[in-house]
Motif scaffolding. Structure first.
Motif, PDB file in Angstrom:
ATOM      1  N   SER A  17      75.990 -50.212  54.362  1.00 36.98           N
ATOM      2  CA  SER A  17      77.018 -51.253  54.514  1.00 36.98           C
ATOM      3  C   SER A  17      76.521 -52.368  55.419  1.00 36.98           C
ATOM      4  O   SER A  17      76.707 -53.559  55.123  1.00 36.98           O
ATOM      5  CB  SER A  17      78.307 -50.644  55.075  1.00 36.98           C
ATOM      6  N   GLY A  18      75.898 -51.989  56.534  1.00 39.13           N
ATOM      7  CA  GLY A  18      75.343 -52.990  57.436  1.00 39.13           C
ATOM      8  C   GLY A  18      74.268 -53.821  56.762  1.00 39.13           C
ATOM      9  O   GLY A  18      74.206 -55.046  56.923  1.00 39.13           O
ATOM     10  N   PHE A  19      73.413 -53.146  55.980  1.00 33.67           N
ATOM     11  CA  PHE A  19      72.337 -53.853  55.281  1.00 33.67           C
ATOM     12  C   PHE A  19      72.902 -54.817  54.242  1.00 33.67           C
ATOM     13  O   PHE A  19      72.480 -55.979  54.155  1.00 33.67           O
ATOM     14  CB  PHE A  19      71.399 -52.840  54.619  1.00 33.67           C
ATOM     15  N   PHE A  20      73.862 -54.351  53.441  1.00 31.88           N
ATOM     16  CA  PHE A  20      74.429 -55.199  52.397  1.00 31.88           C
ATOM     17  C   PHE A  20      75.198 -56.379  52.995  1.00 31.88           C
ATOM     18  O   PHE A  20      75.201 -57.480  52.429  1.00 31.88           O
ATOM     19  CB  PHE A  20      75.347 -54.392  51.477  1.00 31.88           C
ATOM     20  N   ALA A 277      83.897 -57.761  55.468  1.00 31.63           N
ATOM     21  CA  ALA A 277      84.760 -56.863  54.690  1.00 31.63           C
ATOM     22  C   ALA A 277      83.966 -55.725  54.055  1.00 31.63           C
ATOM     23  O   ALA A 277      84.524 -54.652  53.784  1.00 31.63           O
ATOM     24  CB  ALA A 277      85.490 -57.660  53.609  1.00 31.63           C
ATOM     25  N   VAL A 278      82.656 -55.940  53.839  1.00 34.07           N
ATOM     26  CA  VAL A 278      81.800 -54.884  53.301  1.00 34.07           C
ATOM     27  C   VAL A 278      81.765 -53.677  54.229  1.00 34.07           C
ATOM     28  O   VAL A 278      81.559 -52.538  53.789  1.00 34.07           O
ATOM     29  CB  VAL A 278      80.380 -55.435  53.069  1.00 34.07           C
ATOM     30  N   CYS A 279      81.978 -53.910  55.514  1.00 38.30           N
ATOM     31  CA  CYS A 279      81.875 -52.847  56.520  1.00 38.30           C
ATOM     32  C   CYS A 279      83.221 -52.256  56.904  1.00 38.30           C
ATOM     33  O   CYS A 279      83.307 -51.498  57.884  1.00 38.30           O
ATOM     34  CB  CYS A 279      81.188 -53.392  57.779  1.00 38.30           C
ATOM     35  N   GLY A 281      85.757 -50.915  54.529  1.00 43.97           N
ATOM     36  CA  GLY A 281      86.453 -50.098  53.547  1.00 43.97           C
ATOM     37  C   GLY A 281      86.345 -48.612  53.816  1.00 43.97           C
ATOM     38  O   GLY A 281      85.576 -48.151  54.667  1.00 43.97           O
ATOM     39  N   ASP A 282      87.112 -47.826  53.074  1.00 46.54           N
ATOM     40  CA  ASP A 282      87.114 -46.372  53.223  1.00 46.54           C
ATOM     41  C   ASP A 282      85.764 -45.767  52.862  1.00 46.54           C
ATOM     42  O   ASP A 282      85.393 -44.703  53.362  1.00 46.54           O
ATOM     43  CB  ASP A 282      88.201 -45.750  52.341  1.00 46.54           C
ATOM     44  N   GLU A 283      85.019 -46.453  51.968  1.00 41.13           N
ATOM     45  CA  GLU A 283      83.737 -45.908  51.546  1.00 41.13           C
ATOM     46  C   GLU A 283      82.699 -45.976  52.670  1.00 41.13           C
ATOM     47  O   GLU A 283      81.673 -45.291  52.607  1.00 41.13           O
ATOM     48  CB  GLU A 283      83.223 -46.666  50.313  1.00 41.13           C
ATOM     49  N   VAL A 284      82.941 -46.805  53.670  1.00 44.47           N
ATOM     50  CA  VAL A 284      82.008 -46.906  54.810  1.00 44.47           C
ATOM     51  C   VAL A 284      82.139 -45.670  55.688  1.00 44.47           C
ATOM     52  O   VAL A 284      81.150 -45.031  56.051  1.00 44.47           O
ATOM     53  CB  VAL A 284      82.296 -48.186  55.617  1.00 44.47           C
ATOM     54  N   ASP A 285      83.367 -45.324  56.034  1.00 41.19           N
ATOM     55  CA  ASP A 285      83.674 -44.119  56.800  1.00 41.19           C
ATOM     56  C   ASP A 285      85.162 -43.855  56.657  1.00 41.19           C
ATOM     57  O   ASP A 285      85.962 -44.792  56.788  1.00 41.19           O
ATOM     58  CB  ASP A 285      83.300 -44.282  58.281  1.00 41.19           C
ATOM     59  N   PRO A 286      85.582 -42.638  56.386  1.00 40.02           N
ATOM     60  CA  PRO A 286      87.007 -42.363  56.247  1.00 40.02           C
ATOM     61  C   PRO A 286      87.805 -42.672  57.506  1.00 40.02           C
ATOM     62  O   PRO A 286      89.008 -42.936  57.429  1.00 40.02           O
ATOM     63  CB  PRO A 286      87.051 -40.860  55.928  1.00 40.02           C
ATOM     64  N   ASN A 287      87.146 -42.643  58.648  1.00 38.75           N
ATOM     65  CA  ASN A 287      87.812 -42.902  59.911  1.00 38.75           C
ATOM     66  C   ASN A 287      87.599 -44.355  60.328  1.00 38.75           C
ATOM     67  O   ASN A 287      86.483 -44.749  60.660  1.00 38.75           O
ATOM     68  CB  ASN A 287      87.270 -41.965  60.990  1.00 38.75           C
ATOM     69  N   PRO A 288      88.663 -45.190  60.342  1.00 42.76           N
ATOM     70  CA  PRO A 288      88.502 -46.600  60.718  1.00 42.76           C
ATOM     71  C   PRO A 288      87.914 -46.785  62.118  1.00 42.76           C
ATOM     72  O   PRO A 288      87.287 -47.816  62.389  1.00 42.76           O
ATOM     73  CB  PRO A 288      89.929 -47.147  60.646  1.00 42.76           C
TER      74      PRO A 288
END
Length: 392
Positions: A17-20, A277-279, A281-288
């Motif tokens: 996510s960080g890279f994208f 916003a790429v970083c 979402g739920d797909e980054v980590d389930p825990n905000p």
């Protein structure tokens, strides 16, 4: 029981996510930064230094603010601000352009500390700010298609790739258009790399000079565009994902870093919106509460890009002008569409917004002051003359 954070299955989405986020940020607007620096009269070596300084600045702020707030705060340059610079600073001495950077970033710091920005936004309706931005971006939108007359194969293939990618891979549409453009340009033997090997970029200190006409004509619109079209959406993106960021602190710190680095070409550091916003979402980590790690990692990637500014400038300088113009236009089409919609959706302000848009897009210069300032001023004047009456 959830697996440990140290396990690759949990770390990999954060890293990617960080890279994208960094990849999307650079691929979508590096060409616009190049055009702005070129319009300011910077040499290829100076442009490399600017890109290096921007990478370092965004890396420091993304990493530092993410660690401090424990929120996914990502820094970015002001793409709308760069677009304004690319169309407004031609003919100005480079020292005057640096003076605009310094003065604008100082004003951003003051607005963050005092709450000045919030008060200005109450005076200037969102429709007028959007109309001014749309007027600035119109030239980029037109340039998206003007390349068809010069090199139809190159420009047309990029536009077609972008359109097809918008359906399935919207986040990577600009990157794919760039890759296709490079492939077509290679096939046409239109990429001309210089003989010298790229070296590490050394940012050059440029003494700022403060020109009142330039500060009014470029600096004031640049401040408003940066705050209204970059920082405000960046804060709103965080809030939309359930975070409560310290607005004044984020504005002040990003502006302060940009202020320090302005004489070296660090023209802006803002709170990112789209790439951030790429970083989030739920797909980054389930825990905000753990998603801040993705933007911290993005900060590390930004720092790495800071050492490749000369290479990036070299590559951009080697590409055909049609490719650069088409890429910049495609990258800004979405912002142009949103700005036009926001400018004209309020029936009560439509006349004033339309005049602000057209006057800004005209590119005129009166008393040495650029069209963006006059567009905004004319819009405010028309609004006062007409009041809040609709068009009927």
């Amino acid at each position: 029981m959830q697996p440990s954070l140290t396990r690759p299955a949990r770390v990999f989405p954060l890293v990617m996510s960080g890279f994208f986020a960094v990849l999307i940020g650079y691929s979508s607007s590096a060409a616009i930064i190049y055009q702005a620096a070129e319009a300011a009269g910077a040499t290829p070596a100076q442009i490399g230094g600017w890109l290096s300084m921007l990478g370092i600045a965004m890396g420091i702020t993304s990493l530092g603010l993410s660690l401090w707030t424990r929120m996914p705060v990502l820094a970015a340059w002001s793409t709308p601000g760069a677009a304004l610079l690319a169309t407004s600073v031609q003919g100005l001495p480079l020292n005057d352009v640096i003076g605009i950077f310094v003065a604008t970033n100082a004003l951003i710091v003051v607005s963050g500390i005092t709450g000045l920005f919030a008060r200005l936004m109450r005076i200037i309706p969102a429709s007028l700010a959007a109309a001014m931005l749309a007027g600035i971006l119109l030239r980029f939108g037109l340039n998206t298609f003007s390349g068809l007359e010069v090199n139809a194969a190159l420009c047309g293939s990029m536009i077609l790739t972008w359109l097809l990618s918008r359906r399935r891979l919207p986040r990577f549409a600009i990157l794919l258009a760039l890759l296709v453009g490079i492939l077509v340009a290679l096939g046409q033997h239109a990429i001309h790399l210089p003989a010298q090997a790229p070296a590490l970029s050394t940012p050059e200190f440029i003494l700022p000079h403060f020109n009142l006409a330039a500060l009014l004509g470029v600096g004031v619109p640049y401040f408003l565009v940066t705050m209204a079209s970059q920082n405000a959406p960046g804060i709103a993106t965080l809030q939309a994902h359930g975070y409560q960021p310290p607005v004044s602190a984020l504005t002040s710190w990003t502006g302060f870093v940009a202020l320090l680095l302005s004489p070296f070409g660090g023209f802006s550091v803002c709170v990112a919106a789209i790439s951030a916003a790429v970083c989030m979402g739920d797909e980054v980590d389930p825990n905000p509460a753990r998603r801040w790690m993705a933007t911290a990692i993005a900060g590390v990637f930004y720092l790495l890009t800071g050492f490749t500014g000369a290479l990036l400038a070299l590559l951009l300088n080697a590409l055909p002008p049609v490719l650069i113009a088409t890429l910049a236009g495609l990258a800004l089409l979405g912002t142009l569409a949103t700005s036009l919609q926001r400018a004209l959706e309020d029936n009560a302000h439509r006349d004033s917004a339309l005049i602000a848009f057209l006057l800004t897009a005209s590119g005129i210069s009166l008393l040495g002051v650029g069209s963006a300032f006059w567009g905004l001023a004319a819009g405010l004047l028309v609004q006062q003359l007409l009041g809040t009456r609709g068009r009927g």
